[in-house]
Design a protein around this motif. Structure first.
Motif, PDB file in Angstrom:
ATOM      1  N   UNK A   1     -49.877 -88.828  34.420  1.00 47.93           N
ATOM      2  CA  UNK A   1     -50.156 -87.436  34.116  1.00 47.93           C
ATOM      3  C   UNK A   1     -51.033 -86.858  35.220  1.00 47.93           C
ATOM      4  N   UNK A   2     -51.249 -85.549  35.166  1.00 47.17           N
ATOM      5  CA  UNK A   2     -51.994 -84.886  36.238  1.00 47.17           C
ATOM      6  C   UNK A   2     -53.501 -85.099  36.137  1.00 47.17           C
ATOM      7  N   UNK A   3     -53.972 -85.644  34.992  1.00 46.61           N
ATOM      8  CA  UNK A   3     -55.411 -85.752  34.779  1.00 46.61           C
ATOM      9  C   UNK A   3     -55.946 -87.176  34.842  1.00 46.61           C
ATOM     10  N   UNK A   4     -55.073 -88.188  34.998  1.00 54.43           N
ATOM     11  CA  UNK A   4     -55.531 -89.581  34.982  1.00 54.43           C
ATOM     12  C   UNK A   4     -54.927 -90.357  36.141  1.00 54.43           C
ATOM     13  N   UNK A   5     -55.803 -90.977  36.933  1.00 54.56           N
ATOM     14  CA  UNK A   5     -55.377 -91.862  38.005  1.00 54.56           C
ATOM     15  C   UNK A   5     -55.782 -93.281  37.649  1.00 54.56           C
TER      16      UNK A   5
ATOM     17  N   UNK B   1     -63.418 -98.224  51.886  1.00 56.24           N
ATOM     18  CA  UNK B   1     -62.297 -97.943  50.991  1.00 56.24           C
ATOM     19  C   UNK B   1     -62.764 -97.169  49.764  1.00 56.24           C
ATOM     20  N   UNK B   2     -63.843 -97.639  49.141  1.00 55.36           N
ATOM     21  CA  UNK B   2     -64.332 -96.984  47.927  1.00 55.36           C
ATOM     22  C   UNK B   2     -64.702 -95.530  48.199  1.00 55.36           C
ATOM     23  N   UNK B   3     -65.343 -95.285  49.321  1.00 56.63           N
ATOM     24  CA  UNK B   3     -65.763 -93.912  49.637  1.00 56.63           C
ATOM     25  C   UNK B   3     -64.557 -93.017  49.928  1.00 56.63           C
ATOM     26  N   UNK B   4     -63.551 -93.564  50.590  1.00 56.74           N
ATOM     27  CA  UNK B   4     -62.369 -92.759  50.887  1.00 56.74           C
ATOM     28  C   UNK B   4     -61.583 -92.431  49.620  1.00 56.74           C
ATOM     29  N   UNK B   5     -61.425 -93.429  48.741  1.00 58.88           N
ATOM     30  CA  UNK B   5     -60.724 -93.172  47.479  1.00 58.88           C
ATOM     31  C   UNK B   5     -61.492 -92.138  46.651  1.00 58.88           C
TER      32      UNK B   5
ATOM     33  N   UNK C   1     -60.937 -88.704  48.066  1.00 63.54           N
ATOM     34  CA  UNK C   1     -59.594 -88.200  47.806  1.00 63.54           C
ATOM     35  C   UNK C   1     -59.413 -87.765  46.353  1.00 63.54           C
ATOM     36  N   UNK C   2     -59.951 -88.535  45.413  1.00 67.95           N
ATOM     37  CA  UNK C   2     -59.747 -88.189  44.001  1.00 67.95           C
ATOM     38  C   UNK C   2     -60.642 -87.036  43.567  1.00 67.95           C
ATOM     39  N   UNK C   3     -61.702 -86.778  44.323  1.00 66.06           N
ATOM     40  CA  UNK C   3     -62.644 -85.713  43.945  1.00 66.06           C
ATOM     41  C   UNK C   3     -62.266 -84.361  44.530  1.00 66.06           C
ATOM     42  N   UNK C   4     -61.278 -84.344  45.427  1.00 65.26           N
ATOM     43  CA  UNK C   4     -60.886 -83.096  46.087  1.00 65.26           C
ATOM     44  C   UNK C   4     -59.476 -82.713  45.658  1.00 65.26           C
ATOM     45  N   UNK C   5     -59.320 -81.733  44.760  1.00 64.11           N
ATOM     46  CA  UNK C   5     -57.983 -81.367  44.273  1.00 64.11           C
ATOM     47  C   UNK C   5     -57.000 -81.027  45.388  1.00 64.11           C
TER      48      UNK C   5
ATOM     49  N   UNK D   1     -56.458 -82.560  47.965  1.00 66.44           N
ATOM     50  CA  UNK D   1     -55.828 -83.764  48.516  1.00 66.44           C
ATOM     51  C   UNK D   1     -54.542 -84.136  47.770  1.00 66.44           C
ATOM     52  N   UNK D   2     -54.279 -83.486  46.649  1.00 64.44           N
ATOM     53  CA  UNK D   2     -53.033 -83.728  45.938  1.00 64.44           C
ATOM     54  C   UNK D   2     -53.025 -84.974  45.083  1.00 64.44           C
ATOM     55  N   UNK D   3     -54.208 -85.443  44.680  1.00 66.35           N
ATOM     56  CA  UNK D   3     -54.264 -86.601  43.781  1.00 66.35           C
ATOM     57  C   UNK D   3     -54.482 -86.090  42.363  1.00 66.35           C
ATOM     58  N   UNK D   4     -55.703 -85.693  42.029  1.00 69.37           N
ATOM     59  CA  UNK D   4     -55.999 -85.159  40.706  1.00 69.37           C
ATOM     60  C   UNK D   4     -56.162 -83.646  40.767  1.00 69.37           C
ATOM     61  N   UNK D   5     -55.855 -82.990  39.665  1.00 73.80           N
ATOM     62  CA  UNK D   5     -55.971 -81.540  39.588  1.00 73.80           C
ATOM     63  C   UNK D   5     -57.427 -81.129  39.386  1.00 73.80           C
ATOM     64  N   UNK D   6     -57.679 -79.826  39.390  1.00 75.61           N
ATOM     65  CA  UNK D   6     -59.006 -79.317  39.063  1.00 75.61           C
ATOM     66  C   UNK D   6     -59.249 -79.454  37.568  1.00 75.61           C
ATOM     67  N   UNK D   7     -60.518 -79.375  37.176  1.00 74.54           N
ATOM     68  CA  UNK D   7     -60.861 -79.467  35.766  1.00 74.54           C
ATOM     69  C   UNK D   7     -61.271 -80.865  35.362  1.00 74.54           C
TER      70      UNK D   7
END
Length: 289
Positions: free
Chosen positions: A69-73, A87-91, A94-98, A100-106
């Motif tokens: 889903x769009x809200x869970x990685x 690696x941890x910092x890059x992931x 990426x997940x904190x910046x909508x 980047x196309x990983x997780x949505x806002x909200x």
């Protein structure tokens, strides 16, 4: 070398499944499993590829994410990279910046293996601990008893029965025969089995899918359900035992499953089938901005 996030595409999904299998080992953290990708494959190969992310250094995949889903990685890491700071910092970035196309806002969630550095990094960035989940595991080094019921391995001709039991097991389920066929066409299903338990009248009353990660690796139950009209007769325990036997035949070293801690009935069912409760785990979440 810098860490790069990528999308494997349909042609690369086989490699993703392979590395996820290599990362599974007894005594290791419960994390994204090839069977999780296999279960998602019910939506088709292209949606599965679209939902998959990889993080690599010098061409070596070190982390895999599946957007459930769009809200869970949901994340998995190569064992030597669980505490890799770059690696941890890059992931986390990426997940904190909508954008980047990983997780949505909200409000969004990240499921990461216990002990992975990504958890510490996200906590420091203001993410919070979510609802508890209970992992359970059974070692398959010893014989698994007969479940005491009629168990069948489901093929394409019986897909409609398996799908019907699953729909009757979960409120709001829209699982269809077509989704079973899509799932069964996926790369992970080569090492998977769908089972049903039948009652004395021959009705299919419980369903499960088991996923092997390879010889000597932990296998996964995902999903397992008992028809709401046939509960209270021990079918949940029986099909879980049958699942363990099937994984043992596939060469798995153990069987894993994870369920919300609030679902005390499911936890009790798995324990009755010989699975032992492991330490609780929690997703991380970020509140809506």
């Amino acid at each position: 070398m810098a860490i790069k996030m990528g999308r494997p595409g349909v042609d690369g999904l086989g490699d993703v499944v392979r590395v996820l299998g290599e990362w599974q080992y007894d005594g290791g953290p419960v994390q994204l499993h090839p069977g999780d990708v296999g279960w998602f494959w019910r939506f088709g190969a292209e949606p599965t590829a679209e939902a998959t992310r990889t993080w690599s250094r010098a061409g070596e995949v070190l982390a895999v994410g599946l957007l459930d889903g769009a809200e869970l990685l949901r994340l998995a890491f190569a064992p030597p990279a669980l505490r890799d700071e770059e690696l941890a910092r890059q992931v986390a970035e990426d997940v904190s910046a909508p954008e980047r196309g990983v997780l949505i806002e909200g409000k969004v969630y990240v499921e990461a293996p216990m002990g992975a550095l990504i958890q510490d990094v996200l906590f420091k960035d203001g993410w919070e601990s979510g609802e508890p989940w209970t992992p359970l595991r059974r070692d398959l080094g010893a014989p698994v008893p007969d479940p005491g019921v009629r168990v069948e391995v489901i093929g394409p001709e019986q897909a409609h029965e398996w799908a019907a039991v699953l729909r009757a097991s979960f409120d709001g389920s829209t699982f269809t025969d077509e989704r079973w066929h899509a799932m069964a066409a996926g790369a992970p299903y080569v090492d998977a089995r769908c089972l049903v338990v039948r009652n004395e009248q021959g009705e299919a009353v419980a369903a499960v899918t088991v996923w092997s990660a390879g010889e000597g690796k932990p296998g996964l139950i995902e999903p397992m359900g008992v028809h709401r009209a046939h509960r209270g007769h021990g079918y949940g325990r029986a099909i879980t035992v049958a699942a363990a036997r099937a994984l043992q035949e596939l060469g798995s070293s153990s069987v894993d499953v994870c369920t919300p801690s609030s679902n005390v009935g499911a936890v009790a069912t798995y324990q009755s089938a010989g699975l032992e409760q492991l330490p609780e785990r929690r997703d991380l979440y970020r509140n809506a901005s």
